[in-house]
Motif scaffolding. Structure first.
Motif, PDB file in Angstrom:
ATOM      1  N   MET B   1     -27.402  19.910 -26.247  1.00  0.00           N
ATOM      2  CA  MET B   1     -27.329  20.261 -24.842  1.00  0.00           C
ATOM      3  C   MET B   1     -25.896  20.631 -24.438  1.00  0.00           C
ATOM      4  O   MET B   1     -25.676  21.561 -23.687  1.00  0.00           O
ATOM      5  N   LEU B   2     -24.933  19.856 -24.954  1.00  0.00           N
ATOM      6  CA  LEU B   2     -23.526  20.128 -24.648  1.00  0.00           C
ATOM      7  C   LEU B   2     -22.747  20.201 -25.951  1.00  0.00           C
ATOM      8  O   LEU B   2     -22.806  19.275 -26.764  1.00  0.00           O
ATOM      9  N   GLN B   3     -22.064  21.305 -26.146  1.00  0.00           N
ATOM     10  CA  GLN B   3     -21.267  21.438 -27.357  1.00  0.00           C
ATOM     11  C   GLN B   3     -19.845  21.853 -27.031  1.00  0.00           C
ATOM     12  O   GLN B   3     -19.626  22.707 -26.169  1.00  0.00           O
ATOM     13  N   MET B   4     -18.903  21.218 -27.719  1.00  0.00           N
ATOM     14  CA  MET B   4     -17.513  21.649 -27.608  1.00  0.00           C
ATOM     15  C   MET B   4     -17.120  22.181 -28.968  1.00  0.00           C
ATOM     16  O   MET B   4     -17.283  21.505 -29.984  1.00  0.00           O
ATOM     17  N   LEU B   5     -16.655  23.412 -28.990  1.00  0.00           N
ATOM     18  CA  LEU B   5     -16.319  24.072 -30.248  1.00  0.00           C
ATOM     19  C   LEU B   5     -14.836  24.427 -30.264  1.00  0.00           C
ATOM     20  O   LEU B   5     -14.391  25.272 -29.497  1.00  0.00           O
ATOM     21  N   HIS B   6     -14.102  23.728 -31.116  1.00  0.00           N
ATOM     22  CA  HIS B   6     -12.658  23.988 -31.299  1.00  0.00           C
ATOM     23  C   HIS B   6     -11.938  24.079 -29.965  1.00  0.00           C
ATOM     24  O   HIS B   6     -11.236  25.047 -29.676  1.00  0.00           O
ATOM     25  N   ASP B  26     -26.488  15.585 -27.508  1.00  0.00           N
ATOM     26  CA  ASP B  26     -27.888  15.960 -27.304  1.00  0.00           C
ATOM     27  C   ASP B  26     -28.399  15.413 -25.990  1.00  0.00           C
ATOM     28  O   ASP B  26     -27.848  14.458 -25.433  1.00  0.00           O
ATOM     29  N   LYS B  27     -29.464  15.988 -25.522  1.00  0.00           N
ATOM     30  CA  LYS B  27     -30.097  15.481 -24.318  1.00  0.00           C
ATOM     31  C   LYS B  27     -30.533  14.043 -24.547  1.00  0.00           C
ATOM     32  O   LYS B  27     -31.122  13.709 -25.584  1.00  0.00           O
ATOM     33  N   GLY B  28     -30.213  13.162 -23.593  1.00  0.00           N
ATOM     34  CA  GLY B  28     -30.586  11.768 -23.714  1.00  0.00           C
ATOM     35  C   GLY B  28     -29.587  10.904 -24.459  1.00  0.00           C
ATOM     36  O   GLY B  28     -29.810   9.712 -24.610  1.00  0.00           O
ATOM     37  N   ASP B  29     -28.502  11.511 -24.890  1.00  0.00           N
ATOM     38  CA  ASP B  29     -27.469  10.713 -25.560  1.00  0.00           C
ATOM     39  C   ASP B  29     -26.761   9.787 -24.576  1.00  0.00           C
ATOM     40  O   ASP B  29     -26.695  10.065 -23.379  1.00  0.00           O
ATOM     41  N   PHE B  30     -26.233   8.701 -25.099  1.00  0.00           N
ATOM     42  CA  PHE B  30     -25.347   7.798 -24.356  1.00  0.00           C
ATOM     43  C   PHE B  30     -24.115   7.659 -25.218  1.00  0.00           C
ATOM     44  O   PHE B  30     -24.136   6.947 -26.203  1.00  0.00           O
ATOM     45  N   LEU B  31     -23.068   8.384 -24.840  1.00  0.00           N
ATOM     46  CA  LEU B  31     -21.906   8.464 -25.731  1.00  0.00           C
ATOM     47  C   LEU B  31     -20.671   7.884 -25.042  1.00  0.00           C
ATOM     48  O   LEU B  31     -20.324   8.259 -23.920  1.00  0.00           O
ATOM     49  N   PHE B  32     -20.030   6.942 -25.732  1.00  0.00           N
ATOM     50  CA  PHE B  32     -18.747   6.434 -25.245  1.00  0.00           C
ATOM     51  C   PHE B  32     -17.627   7.308 -25.777  1.00  0.00           C
ATOM     52  O   PHE B  32     -17.653   7.737 -26.934  1.00  0.00           O
ATOM     53  N   ILE B  33     -16.652   7.563 -24.932  1.00  0.00           N
ATOM     54  CA  ILE B  33     -15.429   8.208 -25.399  1.00  0.00           C
ATOM     55  C   ILE B  33     -14.323   7.182 -25.231  1.00  0.00           C
ATOM     56  O   ILE B  33     -14.026   6.754 -24.109  1.00  0.00           O
ATOM     57  N   THR B  34     -13.773   6.745 -26.317  1.00  0.00           N
ATOM     58  CA  THR B  34     -12.782   5.679 -26.246  1.00  0.00           C
ATOM     59  C   THR B  34     -11.425   6.217 -26.676  1.00  0.00           C
ATOM     60  O   THR B  34     -11.301   7.359 -27.120  1.00  0.00           O
ATOM     61  N   GLY B  35     -10.451   5.359 -26.502  1.00  0.00           N
ATOM     62  CA  GLY B  35      -9.107   5.752 -26.886  1.00  0.00           C
ATOM     63  C   GLY B  35      -8.105   5.176 -25.921  1.00  0.00           C
ATOM     64  O   GLY B  35      -8.444   4.848 -24.786  1.00  0.00           O
ATOM     65  N   PRO B  36      -6.862   5.050 -26.383  1.00  0.00           N
ATOM     66  CA  PRO B  36      -5.820   4.447 -25.542  1.00  0.00           C
ATOM     67  C   PRO B  36      -5.462   5.345 -24.363  1.00  0.00           C
ATOM     68  O   PRO B  36      -5.880   6.494 -24.285  1.00  0.00           O
ATOM     69  N   ALA B 178     -26.441  -1.882 -17.535  1.00  0.00           N
ATOM     70  CA  ALA B 178     -27.916  -1.947 -17.539  1.00  0.00           C
ATOM     71  C   ALA B 178     -28.504  -0.792 -16.732  1.00  0.00           C
ATOM     72  O   ALA B 178     -29.498  -0.178 -17.139  1.00  0.00           O
ATOM     73  N   ILE B 179     -27.866  -0.496 -15.575  1.00  0.00           N
ATOM     74  CA  ILE B 179     -28.353   0.632 -14.765  1.00  0.00           C
ATOM     75  C   ILE B 179     -28.222   1.934 -15.543  1.00  0.00           C
ATOM     76  O   ILE B 179     -29.146   2.767 -15.579  1.00  0.00           O
ATOM     77  N   PHE B 180     -27.071   2.095 -16.197  1.00  0.00           N
ATOM     78  CA  PHE B 180     -26.854   3.321 -16.977  1.00  0.00           C
ATOM     79  C   PHE B 180     -27.900   3.446 -18.086  1.00  0.00           C
ATOM     80  O   PHE B 180     -28.428   4.520 -18.340  1.00  0.00           O
ATOM     81  N   GLU B 181     -28.156   2.338 -18.743  1.00  0.00           N
ATOM     82  CA  GLU B 181     -29.158   2.390 -19.807  1.00  0.00           C
ATOM     83  C   GLU B 181     -30.524   2.754 -19.245  1.00  0.00           C
ATOM     84  O   GLU B 181     -31.287   3.485 -19.867  1.00  0.00           O
ATOM     85  N   HIS B 182     -30.775   2.250 -18.034  1.00  0.00           N
ATOM     86  CA  HIS B 182     -32.035   2.538 -17.387  1.00  0.00           C
ATOM     87  C   HIS B 182     -32.186   4.028 -17.089  1.00  0.00           C
ATOM     88  O   HIS B 182     -33.188   4.653 -17.449  1.00  0.00           O
ATOM     89  N   ILE B 183     -31.164   4.624 -16.435  1.00  0.00           N
ATOM     90  CA  ILE B 183     -31.304   6.056 -16.114  1.00  0.00           C
ATOM     91  C   ILE B 183     -31.218   6.891 -17.382  1.00  0.00           C
ATOM     92  O   ILE B 183     -31.818   7.970 -17.468  1.00  0.00           O
ATOM     93  N   ALA B 185     -32.591   6.011 -20.147  1.00  0.00           N
ATOM     94  CA  ALA B 185     -33.947   5.974 -20.699  1.00  0.00           C
ATOM     95  C   ALA B 185     -34.855   6.988 -20.002  1.00  0.00           C
ATOM     96  O   ALA B 185     -35.826   7.468 -20.585  1.00  0.00           O
ATOM     97  N   TRP B 186     -34.512   7.316 -18.744  1.00  0.00           N
ATOM     98  CA  TRP B 186     -35.290   8.319 -18.009  1.00  0.00           C
ATOM     99  C   TRP B 186     -34.814   9.742 -18.289  1.00  0.00           C
ATOM    100  O   TRP B 186     -35.284  10.687 -17.657  1.00  0.00           O
ATOM    101  N   GLY B 187     -33.850   9.870 -19.201  1.00  0.00           N
ATOM    102  CA  GLY B 187     -33.495  11.218 -19.650  1.00  0.00           C
ATOM    103  C   GLY B 187     -32.108  11.710 -19.295  1.00  0.00           C
ATOM    104  O   GLY B 187     -31.707  12.778 -19.720  1.00  0.00           O
ATOM    105  N   THR B 188     -31.366  10.952 -18.471  1.00  0.00           N
ATOM    106  CA  THR B 188     -30.019  11.404 -18.119  1.00  0.00           C
ATOM    107  C   THR B 188     -29.065  11.188 -19.291  1.00  0.00           C
ATOM    108  O   THR B 188     -29.013  10.098 -19.869  1.00  0.00           O
ATOM    109  N   THR B 189     -28.352  12.237 -19.621  1.00  0.00           N
ATOM    110  CA  THR B 189     -27.345  12.140 -20.673  1.00  0.00           C
ATOM    111  C   THR B 189     -26.085  11.515 -20.074  1.00  0.00           C
ATOM    112  O   THR B 189     -25.699  11.848 -18.951  1.00  0.00           O
ATOM    113  N   ILE B 190     -25.478  10.589 -20.827  1.00  0.00           N
ATOM    114  CA  ILE B 190     -24.328   9.897 -20.256  1.00  0.00           C
ATOM    115  C   ILE B 190     -23.107  10.009 -21.159  1.00  0.00           C
ATOM    116  O   ILE B 190     -23.185   9.794 -22.368  1.00  0.00           O
TER     117      ILE B 190
END
Ligand SMILES: Nc1ncnc2c1ncn2[C@@H]1O[C@H](COP(=O)(O)OP(=O)(O)OP(=O)(O)O)[C@@H](O)[C@H]1O
Ligand SMILES: [Mg+2]
Lengths: 272, 217
Positions: B1-6, B26-36, B178-183, B185-190
């Motif tokens: 659904m969302l791609q970053m290329l170079h 991808d659609k429905g992903d729950f992705l953390f972006i971490t880092g200092p 928990a709220i984020f996981e809930h939405i 599960a309903w299809g929102t990519t986070i």
């Protein structure tokens, strides 16, 4: 506070504009009235026989410029003089003969109530036989014409200056208003508000300010007008207030000023 | 659904804040972006909601590039997203209700729908009892919840959350997760940016780690 400045400056310039217009329209009215009263007087030689006079009268009345022609006999002229002198009729008592000449008074049709037409007509009238002298108010007609042109020019200049300065003031006050709400505008953009959505309230505000300013200006003008008429003790028929289409026009200009001012400040301000 | 290329991003010439970022979400992903701090997490999110433009590279959304999208189209894209900013960006002189309602009002929803939806969302973040209060009277943690509610209220297809729990205690944090996981599960990519590695570990979702503008895992 900002709204007050904007509305006030719109009201101020529109009031001045309206005042200039009011004076202008009244002068225009007056000039038209005077022009209507412009008449040419032909003094006739003495002892003309009636048929000669009648001839002359039809000849003149057939001229293109002439609206109507009035014959004033020597006796009529004396009667008029007497009524003009009112209580001082005694002055005339010593007279044995009537010294006043008979005359024609000529009124012109409206399209010819101007100095050029009058001059050419006078030239032609002077060429007629049995005319002793032709009189018309040459000097003041001319003064009136140039004076009126000057007033028009001044009015235009004032209007131009006012328009520019008002747009400047308005665009600046709106800029201040945008500054004051910049944080809010930024937030609106983050949640996905379109430019139109963001700008519309400002436009409506500007529009209302223009309208209120115009109404304010008109009421102030009307107040001044009433005061003026009552102070100078003139009946309000001789000085008229702005006609309704001009009042509508002023409101339109007010709204236009507001919108134009906000358009300009947005041009410079909002990028994305 | 969302791609970053170079994808590269620099704010000042010669100083790249993001280097050759390649990401596929991808659609429905729950992705953390971490880092200092200073790693480029906020910058990465800003590129996605087009607050900033890429210096080099492409970002594709549903297969089409948004790197050169016309500015007039940005609002329509953002309306479908939910965005929680690190500095909240709330209207402090408006009530909690008004802040959350903003996302819906710009869409032209009816008053009654807005009212229902806003109150429902405020209940989810445990703030419904404060809906009439001016936002500036709230604690940071409460303000953060208002920002989260505003981002969720329009049922976004993509939720971008920049340190959404920075000011929350662990109890509230887990409520929000928990709220984020809930939405989710309903299809929102986070996309959830945080420097809190411990949080990422306990939640146990996918994550990418940024360091000095590069992805390092
Ligand atoms: N508008 C800007 N102009 C110039 N440099 C910027 C700008 N915004 C961010 N930077 C720089 O880009 C780098 C990455 O910043 P960014 O805010 O993306 O980091 P971050 O990972 O979100 O950090 P934090 O965890 O502190 O929020 C930093 O070195 C910062 O100085
Ligand atoms: Mg950040």
């Amino acid at each position: 506070m900002i709204h007050l400045i904007t509305t006030g400056s719109i009201a101020f310039s529109l009031a001045i504009l309206g005042a200039v217009l009011c004076v202008f329209l009244n002068v225009d009215d007056l000039v038209k009235k005077w022009r209507k009263e412009v008449s040419i007087v032909l003094f006739l030689e003495d002892n003309l026989n009636p048929s000669k006079i009648e001839n002359l009268k039809t000849k003149i009345s057939e001229m293109l410029e002439v609206d109507n022609i009035l014959y004033i006999s020597k006796e009529e002229a004396l009667k008029r003089l007497k009524t003009q002198l009112e209580n001082q009729e005694g002055i005339l008592e010593g007279l044995e003969t009537n010294p006043l000449p008979a005359s024609f008074e000529i009124r012109l049709k409206p399209p010819f109530q101007n100095i050029q037409s009058i001059r050419t007509l006078v030239q032609r009238l002077k060429g007629l036989s049995a005319i002793d002298e032709v009189q018309y108010g040459e000097a003041w007609i001319e003064r009136l014409t140039t004076g009126f042109r000057l007033i028009k020019l001044v009015a235009l200049a004032i209007f131009g200056l006012l328009f520019m300065s008002t747009v400047f003031i308005i665009s600046n006050t709106i800029k201040l208003a945008i500054y004051a709400r910049q944080e809010e505008l930024e937030i609106m953009r983050v949640v996905g508000a379109t430019n139109l959505f963001i700008k519309t309230p400002f436009y409506i505000e500007a529009l209302l300010q223009g309208l209120v300013g115009a109404l304010l200006a008109i009421s102030i003008l009307f107040g001044i007008y009433r005061l003026f008429v009552s102070k100078v003790q003139m009946d309000s028929s001789s000085i008229s207030f702005l006609p309704s289409d001009v009042i509508l026009g002023i409101m339109g200009v007010g709204i236009g000023l507001g919108l134009f001012g906000s358009l300009i400040s947005f041009r410079r301000f909002i990028r994305t | 659904m969302l791609q970053m290329l170079h994808v590269y991003k620099s704010y000042e010439p010669g100083h790249m804040v993001l280097h050759d970022i390649n990401l596929s979400i991808d659609k429905g992903d729950f992705l953390f972006i971490t880092g200092p701090s200073g790693a480029g997490k906020t910058t990465l999110l800003k590129l996605i909601f087009l607050e900033e433009r890429v210096t080099k590279g492409q970002i594709l959304m549903d297969g089409t590039s948004i790197s050169n999208i016309h500015p007039s189209k940005i609002p329509h894209l953002r309306r479908r997203m939910g965005i929680v900013l690190q500095d909240f960006k709330l209207l402090l002189n408006r009530t909690v209700f008004e802040n959350v309602a903003l996302s819906l009002e710009i869409l032209g929803h009816s008053k009654s729908y807005v009212r229902k939806k806003v109150m429902h969302t405020l209940r989810e973040v445990n703030l419904s009892h404060k809906f009439k209060i001016l936002t500036k009277r709230l604690s940071y943690g409460e303000q953060q919840k208002v920002a989260i509610a505003r981002a969720m209220v329009n049922n976004p297809f993509l939720l971008l959350a920049d340190e959404p729990c920075a000011y929350l205690d662990s109890h509230s944090t887990h409520e929000i997760i928990a709220i984020f996981e809930h939405i989710n599960a309903w299809g929102t990519t986070i996309l959830f940016a945080t420097h809190n590695q411990k949080l990422v570990d306990t939640v146990g979702k996918k994550s990418v780690r940024l360091n000095q503008g590069r992805i390092i895992n």
